[in-house]
Design a protein around this motif. Structure first.
Motif, mmCIF file in Angstrom:
data_model
loop_
_atom_site.group_PDB
_atom_site.id
_atom_site.type_symbol
_atom_site.label_atom_id
_atom_site.label_comp_id
_atom_site.label_asym_id
_atom_site.label_seq_id
_atom_site.Cartn_x
_atom_site.Cartn_y
_atom_site.Cartn_z
ATOM 1 N N TYR A 113 0.828 -1.207 0.000
ATOM 2 C CA TYR A 113 0.000 0.000 0.000
ATOM 3 C C TYR A 113 0.865 1.261 0.000
ATOM 4 C CZ TYR A 113 -3.776 3.186 1.403
ATOM 5 O OH TYR A 113 -4.691 4.216 1.459
ATOM 6 N N PHE A 136 2.946 1.450 -3.533
ATOM 7 C CA PHE A 136 2.220 1.769 -4.766
ATOM 8 C C PHE A 136 1.198 2.898 -4.593
ATOM 9 C CE2 PHE A 136 3.402 -2.737 -5.653
ATOM 10 C CZ PHE A 136 4.141 -2.512 -6.802
ATOM 11 N N ASN A 157 -1.826 2.572 -3.902
ATOM 12 C CA ASN A 157 -3.049 2.125 -4.567
ATOM 13 C C ASN A 157 -4.000 1.516 -3.533
ATOM 14 O OD1 ASN A 157 -5.010 0.696 -6.122
ATOM 15 N ND2 ASN A 157 -3.569 0.614 -7.834
ATOM 16 N N GLN A 158 -5.243 1.993 -3.542
ATOM 17 C CA GLN A 158 -6.221 1.569 -2.546
ATOM 18 C C GLN A 158 -6.475 0.058 -2.572
ATOM 19 O OE1 GLN A 158 -7.326 3.715 -0.311
ATOM 20 N NE2 GLN A 158 -8.570 2.203 0.783
ATOM 21 N N LYS A 159 -6.219 -0.584 -3.703
ATOM 22 C CA LYS A 159 -6.509 -2.027 -3.790
ATOM 23 C C LYS A 159 -5.641 -2.853 -2.838
ATOM 24 C CE LYS A 159 -3.440 -3.310 -7.663
ATOM 25 N NZ LYS A 159 -3.402 -3.853 -9.049
#
Length: 296
Positions: free
Chosen positions: A247, A250, A252-254
């Protein structure tokens, strides 16, 4: 390379020491705790006994393997004329950076410094040393004596020569090395951890129960172990740590860890190591019993 040092005698460290020693390497197993070292040697002995029972080795091979391992409680006394150090300490960036600073100051210039990290940047680790070209990732899989894969991770400055040397060494250990580049989670955990996180979300959102999720993954996807059981086996704290690295790396929320996973780790439910996670391991048998929090 014949003289190997392993830093950390936990599950991964004792497994790495076992594999090197069984393949004829002289191993210095280093840990600050004498009790941890005694436990590690007992574990290695039990794992060798399992190999004898399966007729993979004989008693003489067991004794040779154990004789190849010497334990130490300080790096200064345990490193000596080491060709390769494999760090297998807890997955904590500050701890690892501190260890590598010490290794760089103690080890001869020729020594290659490897980390068994499952997600932390090799480039970041190498940056605290004066030998970035000789720092590399050597990510073994758990249980080390059984699993064949070694992720060999090149940092930004890791040399071709060092990379090929570690690839060849891994083959000599009867492992299958795969060369990957240094990005968060590498390959194994960049793919595995989002799957585990999604399984936790499926439980958190009430899509299905623990047993149902794991049954789907075992029978539908031919996985040998259910995803939530695997998370327990890895350690929920380790899973959370790796997801946080992904997290943060990157943005990125995923990759954001499921709130249920965060709460479980905060409460001390870390899986097999703590006696409970998605399953309960306190009953002393191999039967899978869903933890009371998740029983219907």
């Amino acid at each position: 390379m014949k003289n190997i040092a392993v830093i950390g005698s936990g599950t991964m460290g004792n497994g790495i020491a076992h594999v090197f020693a069984q393949n004829g390497y002289k191993v210095s197993l280093i840990d600050i705790s004498e009790q941890a070292l005694e436990k590690a040697m007992a574990t290695i002995g039990k794992n060798l006994d399992r190999q004898i029972k399966k007729e993979l080795i004989d008693e003489a091979k067991k004794q040779d393997t154990l004789a190849n391992i010497t334990t130490y409680t300080s790096m200064e006394s345990g490193l000596g004329d080491t060709d390769l150090v494999v760090e297998a300490a807890t997955e904590n960036i500050d701890l690892k950076l501190n260890i590598f600073k010490q290794l760089d100051s103690i080890c001869p210039d020729k020594t290659i410094l490897a980390s068994n990290t499952s997600s932390i940047s090799i480039t970041k680790i190498a940056a605290v040393t004066n030998r970035a070209d000789k720092v590399i990732g050597m990510h073994f899989m758990n249980p080390v004596p059984v699993m064949k894969l070694v992720e060999v991770i090149r940092g930004y400055a890791t040399s071709d020569e060092v990379t090929e040397s570690i690839m060849e060494l891994s083959r000599d250990l009867r492992k299958t090395p795969v060369e990957v580049n240094d990005y968060p989670g590498f390959v194994a955990n960049r793919i595995l951890m989002p799957m585990i996180n999604e399984a936790v979300y499926s439980l958190y959102e009430g899509v299905a129960g623990v047993e149902e999720i794991d049954t789907v993954m075992k029978l539908g996807m031919a996985h040998p172990m259910g995803t939530l059981q695997l998370a327990d086996f890895i350690g929920l704290d380790v899973c959370l740590s790796i997801l946080n690295v992904l997290y943060d790396g990157f943005g990125n929320q995923k990759y954001a860890p499921c709130p249920l996973l965060v709460n479980m780790v905060t409460a001390g439910a870390k899986g097999v190591k703590s006696g409970a996670g998605f399953y309960d391991y306190s009953h002393g048998t191999k039967d899978l019993v869903v933890a009371k929090q998740f029983k219907k």
